[in-house]
Design an enzyme around this catalytic site. Structure first.
Site, mmCIF file in Angstrom:
data_model
loop_
_atom_site.group_PDB
_atom_site.id
_atom_site.type_symbol
_atom_site.label_atom_id
_atom_site.label_comp_id
_atom_site.label_asym_id
_atom_site.label_seq_id
_atom_site.Cartn_x
_atom_site.Cartn_y
_atom_site.Cartn_z
ATOM 1 N N HIS A 1 0.823 -1.212 0.000
ATOM 2 C CA HIS A 1 0.000 0.000 0.000
ATOM 3 C C HIS A 1 0.855 1.259 0.000
ATOM 4 O O HIS A 1 0.512 2.247 -0.643
ATOM 5 C CB HIS A 1 -0.926 0.006 1.218
ATOM 6 N N GLU B 1 -7.355 -4.119 -3.970
ATOM 7 C CA GLU B 1 -7.796 -4.836 -2.767
ATOM 8 C C GLU B 1 -9.096 -4.206 -2.285
ATOM 9 O O GLU B 1 -9.105 -3.112 -1.732
ATOM 10 C CB GLU B 1 -6.725 -4.787 -1.673
ATOM 11 N N GLN C 1 -10.020 -2.953 6.332
ATOM 12 C CA GLN C 1 -10.693 -2.332 5.186
ATOM 13 C C GLN C 1 -11.952 -1.602 5.696
ATOM 14 O O GLN C 1 -12.766 -2.198 6.393
ATOM 15 C CB GLN C 1 -11.098 -3.396 4.161
ATOM 16 N N ARG D 1 -13.700 -30.039 9.938
ATOM 17 C CA ARG D 1 -14.937 -30.440 9.256
ATOM 18 C C ARG D 1 -15.442 -29.364 8.294
ATOM 19 O O ARG D 1 -16.376 -29.607 7.542
ATOM 20 C CB ARG D 1 -16.025 -30.784 10.289
ATOM 21 N N HIS E 1 1.760 -11.296 11.649
ATOM 22 C CA HIS E 1 0.511 -11.639 10.972
ATOM 23 C C HIS E 1 0.228 -13.135 10.990
ATOM 24 O O HIS E 1 -0.926 -13.558 11.029
ATOM 25 C CB HIS E 1 0.542 -11.145 9.523
ATOM 26 N N ASP F 1 2.600 -6.112 2.236
ATOM 27 C CA ASP F 1 1.340 -5.476 2.637
ATOM 28 C C ASP F 1 1.639 -4.250 3.510
ATOM 29 O O ASP F 1 0.892 -3.941 4.436
ATOM 30 C CB ASP F 1 0.442 -6.477 3.377
ATOM 31 N N ALA G 1 -3.307 -3.564 10.788
ATOM 32 C CA ALA G 1 -3.551 -2.628 9.682
ATOM 33 C C ALA G 1 -2.342 -2.590 8.766
ATOM 34 O O ALA G 1 -1.571 -1.638 8.751
ATOM 35 C CB ALA G 1 -3.867 -1.244 10.238
#
Length: 398
Positions: A70, A142, A154, A240, A264, A287, A321
């Site tokens: 970004h 994005e 976001q 599952r 992250h 990112d 963020a």
């Protein structure tokens, strides 16, 4: 006044190629292209090339390609200014990144369109006058076609369902430079939107999604081939109900992006992912947001306050963020966390993104005929020298 050299010969370096390392090798560069590489035993001096011999053990790798970034150094794609993109392109070589995708964030249509138009003009300007900075290869869109439940950082206000007509308008405004779109396939018209992206040569990437496994299978069948910042902003794995993460691990059709900062995603999970996917299907990304390369403090992302402290960027509610991760640190961390080879780490940072973006014919490996996008680093993966398009753009301590 010295005449600008038209090339270099990098000598006595360990050249990382796609499947091997040439110890004590050389690389010849002329007019922005790699013209030869090999062992020093076979090196022949060539007129017009400035020789640079290195006495400490250094590795030469194809420049890193960050397909999800970004911003950094105070700049952000959504600033929608040539100044911001210039700052990004000129700062990225410090971490060995020689190409990138400017990444947007979920916003109202007008700010997104302003960013797309700015990127379009910047790419055209770079093509006409390549200054030797990191090359802007296109846009990673994005959002805003994502799940509110998995929005992460976001902004919720501007999230909308996938819309082919809106995207087509944006793609035209961008000069056909949108290369990756992050979306949630479970939304209304999600499957049709993925089909459209696939048919028009755009990478459909699953991200910020609450899709269950069956919806992931449908998305893959429609043409989805990528997962945005794997594990973050998506339905996790249950034995599952595999969800987005389980599908990402089970389906080799899917490439997965990884923010390898140890924040992250836990290092043990990064290792497990590497064992499941292999270096062939993983792509290292940062990112990163505008605080990267700056001091800790208060910053902004998508109109939201972000607090940066101890290499971690958080919204006021504690939501992650973006990051302040540098690409050379991502490479180092990947080797440390997974015990992968240096060639495998470079595959994830350079070769795989080049192939994904269809620029493999000119980027992503050190081969004669390709762009001279090269990064030299030491055994600690500290950047010593970065060359973009044949021009030295960063010199670190050696």
């Amino acid at each position: 006044m010295n005449k600008t050299p038209n090339g270099y010969a990098l000598l006595s370096i360990n050249v990382i190629q796609e499947k091997k390392i040439i110890p004590n090798g050389f690389i010849k560069i002329r007019d922005g292209k790699i013209i030869a590489t090999g062992s020093m035993e076979n090196y022949e001096k060539e007129d017009g090339l400035i020789e640079k011999e290195f006495t400490t053990p250094l590795y030469a790798a194809p420049g890193f390609i960050d397909i999800h970034i970004h911003g950094l150094n105070g700049a952000d794609t959504m600033d929608a200014s040539e100044e911001a993109l210039t700052t990004m392109a000129q700062t990225l070589p410090k971490e060995g990144t020689t190409s990138f995708l400017a990444t947007t964030i979920t916003q109202d249509k007008e700010p997104i369109e302003a960013a797309l138009l700015t990127v379009h003009s910047f790419i055209e300007e770079q093509a006409n006058n390549h200054s030797g900075s990191s090359e802007l290869l296109g846009i990673h869109l994005e959002g805003p076609f994502i799940s509110k439940k998995r929005a992460g950082a976001q902004p919720l206000t501007y999230i909308i369902d996938p819309c082919i007509s809106t995207f087509s308008k944006w793609q035209k405004q961008s000069g056909n430079n949108i290369k990756v779109v992050t979306l949630a396939p479970e939304l209304t018209e999600g499957t049709e939107f993925i089909q459209h992206l696939h048919q028009t040569g755009v990478i459909a990437s699953i991200g910020h999604s609450d899709a269950v496994y069956s919806e992931m299978v449908t998305a893959i069948e429609a043409g989805a081939s990528h997962v945005t910042h794997f594990y973050n902003g998506m339905r996790g794995i249950h034995h599952r109900e595999p969800g987005v993460v389980g599908a990402g691990l089970a389906h080799q059709e899917l490439f997965v992006e990884m923010i390898a900062d140890g924040i992250h995603v836990h290092p043990a999970v990064i290792k497990a992912t590497f064992l499941a996917k292999g270096s062939e299907r993983m792509i290292l990304i940062t990112d990163s947001m505008r605080a990267k390369w700056l001091i800790d403090g208060e910053y902004e992302l998508g109109g939201q306050k972000v607090l940066v402290e101890n290499n971690t960027a958080l919204l006021e509610d504690g939501t992650l963020a973006g990051s302040v991760l540098k690409m050379n640190d991502a490479v180092r961390n990947m080797i440390e966390y997974t015990n992968c080879s240096i060639t495998e780490a470079i595959q994830m940072a350079s070769s795989n993104p080049a192939k994904r973006l269809n620029v493999w014919d000119r980027k992503g490996s050190i081969e004669a005929g390709k762009d001279a996008d090269i990064v030299l680093f030491n055994e600690e993966i500290e950047i010593i020298l970065t060359i973009c398009n044949g021009k030295i753009t960063y010199k670190g301590a050696n």
